[in-house]
Design a protein around this motif. Structure first.
Motif, mmCIF file in Angstrom:
data_model
loop_
_atom_site.group_PDB
_atom_site.id
_atom_site.type_symbol
_atom_site.label_atom_id
_atom_site.label_comp_id
_atom_site.label_asym_id
_atom_site.label_seq_id
_atom_site.Cartn_x
_atom_site.Cartn_y
_atom_site.Cartn_z
ATOM 1 N N THR A 32 14.792 -15.059 32.476
ATOM 2 C CA THR A 32 15.578 -13.862 32.776
ATOM 3 C C THR A 32 17.065 -14.163 32.757
ATOM 4 O O THR A 32 17.870 -13.383 32.218
ATOM 5 C CB THR A 32 15.181 -13.299 34.151
ATOM 6 N N MET A 35 18.010 -14.472 29.082
ATOM 7 C CA MET A 35 17.869 -13.292 28.239
ATOM 8 C C MET A 35 18.739 -12.132 28.693
ATOM 9 O O MET A 35 19.062 -11.253 27.903
ATOM 10 C CB MET A 35 16.394 -12.841 28.212
ATOM 11 N N LEU A 36 19.117 -12.107 29.970
ATOM 12 C CA LEU A 36 19.962 -11.022 30.450
ATOM 13 C C LEU A 36 21.232 -10.864 29.639
ATOM 14 O O LEU A 36 21.567 -9.745 29.226
ATOM 15 C CB LEU A 36 20.293 -11.242 31.937
ATOM 16 N N VAL A 38 21.808 -11.644 26.572
ATOM 17 C CA VAL A 38 21.473 -11.168 25.232
ATOM 18 C C VAL A 38 21.196 -9.668 25.250
ATOM 19 O O VAL A 38 21.712 -8.903 24.431
ATOM 20 C CB VAL A 38 20.253 -11.929 24.684
ATOM 21 N N VAL A 39 20.384 -9.242 26.217
ATOM 22 C CA VAL A 39 20.050 -7.817 26.325
ATOM 23 C C VAL A 39 21.295 -6.989 26.595
ATOM 24 O O VAL A 39 21.507 -5.932 25.981
ATOM 25 C CB VAL A 39 19.002 -7.605 27.435
ATOM 26 N N LEU A 40 22.140 -7.457 27.508
ATOM 27 C CA LEU A 40 23.360 -6.707 27.821
ATOM 28 C C LEU A 40 24.306 -6.650 26.628
ATOM 29 O O LEU A 40 24.945 -5.620 26.384
ATOM 30 C CB LEU A 40 24.059 -7.347 29.020
ATOM 31 N N LEU A 42 23.516 -6.703 23.407
ATOM 32 C CA LEU A 42 22.989 -5.740 22.442
ATOM 33 C C LEU A 42 23.127 -4.306 22.965
ATOM 34 O O LEU A 42 23.434 -3.384 22.203
ATOM 35 C CB LEU A 42 21.529 -6.058 22.150
ATOM 36 N N LEU A 43 22.910 -4.119 24.272
ATOM 37 C CA LEU A 43 23.011 -2.793 24.872
ATOM 38 C C LEU A 43 24.424 -2.247 24.756
ATOM 39 O O LEU A 43 24.638 -1.116 24.287
ATOM 40 C CB LEU A 43 22.580 -2.862 26.335
ATOM 41 N N CYS A 71 27.391 -12.636 33.841
ATOM 42 C CA CYS A 71 26.293 -13.589 33.885
ATOM 43 C C CYS A 71 26.544 -14.683 34.923
ATOM 44 O O CYS A 71 25.607 -15.180 35.546
ATOM 45 C CB CYS A 71 26.088 -14.211 32.509
#
Length: 262
Positions: A32, A35-36, A38-40, A42-43, A71
């Motif tokens: 987590t 990956m957090l 990366v997700v943020l 892209l978002l 992060c």
């Protein structure tokens, strides 16, 4: 003196290894944390970025420093929970019954936190380059930005350790460090301060996270979103991080001695 130094270094190395292995044995939390960002990224770039005009290039060029700070705040929460868990589980009492320096216990958590956050930062930078971030910085400026990141992570890690020692349960420590993940949203991390309501502009422009973000932004991109000189933001960021680091280190050291003595 030399033998004492070698023993202290050996104790710290053992505690660092323990904390790193502990992170690896909790793959859900570790995954987590990685990956957090990366997700943020892209978002914000692909969903929100098209609606945000920062006035300087693409949104990816703007948002990377803010995600690094966010992060680091998330990683600090992990450190607070780990410290609180150790203090409440009884493992620290067992360590204190052994010939182990108390300072090594906290140092292990801090170095492990630094390693986790630097790995997450490297991932943010890699994904940022993949989605269009194009920094224009010399090797010297990259080195200065890296030093700023390390100083900021150390300050947040010691602050989180102090939270973990102050509060009596991992749940309470996690809740208390929520502010470290929320504050970047009320800064220039994702949008310029001038776009915010009048009541929030002075808060966003003058809080410590903004100084750190604008320093990295200025070093990488050659300009800040506040219009201030990069050197001014850098001195302010270093002063804020150093102040937080010194105060948090002193508080964590005192709290550790107080709780283990009790």
């Amino acid at each position: 003196m030399t033998a004492s130094y070698v023993l202290a270094l050996s104790d710290t190395q053992v505690m660092i290894t323990r904390c790193v292995r502990r992170s690896l044995r909790d793959p859900e939390a570790f995954f987590t944390a990685l990956m957090l960002p990366v997700v943020l990224m892209l978002l914000f770039v692909y969903i929100f970025g098209g609606a945000i005009n920062t006035g300087h290039g693409g949104y990816a060029d703007y948002v990377v420093p803010g995600l690094i700070v966010l992060c680091a705040g998330f990683g600090a929460g992990t450190t607070a929970v780990a410290v609180a868990t150790d203090m409440s589980s009884g493992i620290v009492d067992r360590f204190r019954s052994m010939p182990i320096r108390g300072s090594a216990i906290l140092s292990g958590h801090i170095v492990a936190s630094l390693a986790r956050n630097l790995l997450a930062t490297a991932l943010v930078i890699a994904v940022g380059l993949g989605v269009g971030w194009r920094p224009d910085a010399s090797p010297a400026k990259w080195a200065a930005a890296a030093a700023m990141i390390v100083l900021f992570i150390l300050a947040m890690s010691w602050l989180a350790a102090a939270f973990g020692l102050l509060l009596r349960s991992p749940e309470a420590a996690n809740a208390a460090t929520f502010v470290l993940m929320f504050l970047p949203y009320v800064s220039t991390a994702f949008v310029p301060a001038r776009t915010m309501p009048a009541v929030l502009r002075p808060i966003a422009a003058n809080q410590p996270f903004t100084a750190v973000i604008e320093t990295m932004r200025g070093l990488w991109m050659g300009h800040t979103s506040t219009g201030a000189a990069v050197g001014h933001e850098a001195w302010l960021a270093v002063a804020c991080c150093a102040g937080i680091l010194v105060a948090s280190f002193a508080a964590a050291s005192w709290l550790f001695r107080h709780r283990t003595a009790a």
